[in-house]
Design an enzyme around this catalytic site. Structure first.
Site, PDB file in Angstrom:
ATOM      1  CB  CYS A   5     -12.486  42.105   0.371  1.00 39.52           C
ATOM      2  SG  CYS A   5     -13.929  43.141   0.683  1.00 39.52           S
TER       3      CYS A   5
ATOM      4  CD  GLU B  53     -11.760  46.399  -0.536  1.00 43.65           C
ATOM      5  OE1 GLU B  53     -11.885  45.451  -1.363  1.00 43.65           O
ATOM      6  OE2 GLU B  53     -12.148  46.334   0.626  1.00 43.65           O
ATOM      7  CG  LEU B  54     -15.302  47.539  -6.182  1.00 48.91           C
ATOM      8  CD1 LEU B  54     -15.552  47.657  -7.675  1.00 48.91           C
ATOM      9  CD2 LEU B  54     -16.434  48.168  -5.391  1.00 48.91           C
TER      10      LEU B  54
END
Length: 473
Positions: free
Chosen positions: A281, A247-248
């Site tokens: 994010c 999960e970037l």
């Protein structure tokens, strides 16, 4: 306060320590042990030895263990919230919200522990399959290495630890260097449950030491990582045949169509832009507004953003506090000033309050090639853009190298369906911000935003092996 790490159900001292400082005050709040390769090896072997015991635990027992953890989280709710606010600089109200979500995440894991099943397969659908029956099961993969970030130090840990326990795996957790305290608090809670010793381990230290060893070690079966694209891509290349979930990053966008602007809508977008100091994010970074309503939206958005209270993370009234590091504050200011030098306008903010806090900022007339537009800011900065044609807005959103989530506000059903079909992201939120996430949703991105999916049910699929069994009568 000198801390210890947790290996094989025991609290161990390190040989070297690093000072942990509170982002808001800069004061030392703990001394954190720094692991060597030998320490990481010890944690991995403890997890490996516990795989047999975890694999034999029935589903109801795994659910019970998670239930015991949930009870402690509820009891120590305020303690955990204040720990998060102190070590991460997260405003206290947001930290309390994170603890609420953390509890919900473990509750979903508790429920899903009882729902891990396969399916029957009609083999007689193929010639030669007569007189046979087949079914599938899901089995734990073994040792899972969890590498977590600073911005949600309790809930993003829960998204890795919860499904790992639910699936019957063992875990070695490497928390972010800035936020180890909440992970060690979790170890305290799990230590009092009936979880087999060695099934959960916390090791602290540098990513270049701990992370590298976890990624390359042959006894680690799976890696679940949340962090930067650069590190994630490198990790995936080194992981070989391990199961990998990444999960970037993102620079998430919202499209505001030619629709009726309500105060509620604007407040929601402000929340999505600045919650947790913009260090999310799926924080709103780019806002594309239809030209016909651009001026009124900008006015309302600026008025709401100006109301945000900047201050101490432990103050009940604070909305915006310190970023995770002074280097991030300098980086953000450099990007903003570069954009201004290139012709961008500052609508609000655009300044460092001090070396630790960056003011809530709104920019417009930003060239798409500027860093504030195409890179991930990960701070309290939002960029406004105009558009005339809805399809063009979708195209602008899709120019990003990221693709995590996007939001669209529209009353036009055709536009909503076009966005749902054509936006190149892992999740499309119609009439909401991309920051929206519930913890049982499938969550993850495409392009440089990630690989695989989180969300408890989906994470369990990533952490289990599918096995086929056939019987011939």
């Amino acid at each position: 306060m000198i801390k210890k790490w947790y290996i094989n159900g025991e609290w161990r001292e390190g040989t070297e320590y690093a000072s942990l400082r509170a982002p808001y005050t800069g004061q030392v709040i703990a001394e954190i042990p720094q692991a060597t390769k030998t320490d990481v090896e010890e944690a991995i072997q403890a997890a490996k030895r516990a795989t047999g015991a975890m694999k034999e635990l029935p589903a109801h027992k795994r659910a019970t263990i998670l239930g015991e953890l949930i009870a402690q989280l509820k009891e120590r709710h305020e303690e955990l919230a204040r720990t998060i606010a102190l070590e991460a600089g997260k405003p206290l109200q947001a930290a309390r919200g994170e603890v609420d979500r953390t509890i919900a995440t473990y509750q979903f894991a508790q429920e899903e522990a009882k729902r891990i099943h396969g399916e029957t397969i009609p083999l007689d659908a193929a010639i030669g399959g007569e007189g046979r029956v087949a079914y599938t099961t899901r089995q734990p993969i073994g040792v899972v290495a969890a590498i977590t970030p600073f911005n949600f130090p309790a809930n993003l840990v829960a998204h890795k630890v919860g499904p790992a326990i639910a699936a019957g795996n063992t875990i070695v957790l490497k928390p972010a260097s800035q936020t180890p305290l909440s992970a060690l608090l979790l170890a305290e809670m799990l230590d009092t449950t009936e979880l087999p010793k060695g099934a959960f381990n916390v090791i602290t230290g540098k990513g270049s030491v701990v992370g590298e060893e976890l990624v390359k070690h042959p006894d680690v079966a799976g890696i679940t990582f949340t962090g930067s694209p650069e590190v994630g891509i490198d990790l995936k290349q080194k992981a070989g045949l391990k199961r990998v979930t990444l999960e970037l990053g993102a620079n998430s966008a919202v499209i505001v169509d030619n629709t009726n602007i309500t105060k509620e809508m604007v407040q929601r977008i402000v929340w999505g832009s600045y919650v947790n100091n913009g260090q999310v994010c799926v924080s709103v970074q780019r806002i594309y507004v239809h030209n016909d309503i651009y001026d009124i939206f900008k006015k309302m958005f600026t008025e709401e953003a100006r109301k945000l209270v900047v201050g101490d993370a432990l103050d009940e009234k604070t909305d915006i506090s310190a970023l995770i590091s002074t280097s991030d504050v300098k980086r953000i200011d450099r990007w903003v000033q570069t954009a201004v030098s290139g012709g961008a306008n500052i609508v609000l903010g655009g300044n460092m309050r001090n070396e630790r806090i960056y003011e809530p900022t709104i920019l417009e007339n930003v060239n798409v090639e500027m860093e504030v537009s195409w890179q991930e800011i990960f701070g309290p900065v939002v960029v406004l853009h105009r558009f005339h044609d809805f399809k063009d807005a979708i195209s602008h959103v899709n120019t990003s190298k990221y693709g995590l989530q996007a939001g669209v506000f529209t009353n036009n059903l055709t536009h909503a369906m076009e966005a749902a079909k054509h936006l190149e992201v892992g999740g499309v939120m119609i009439n909401d911000v991309p920051t929206f996430r519930l913890d049982h949703m499938p969550y993850g991105g495409i392009k440089e935003s990630g690989f695989g999916r989180e969300g408890i049910k989906y994470a369990i699929e990533e952490m289990t092996e599918l096995k086929l069994i056939t019987f011939k009568w």
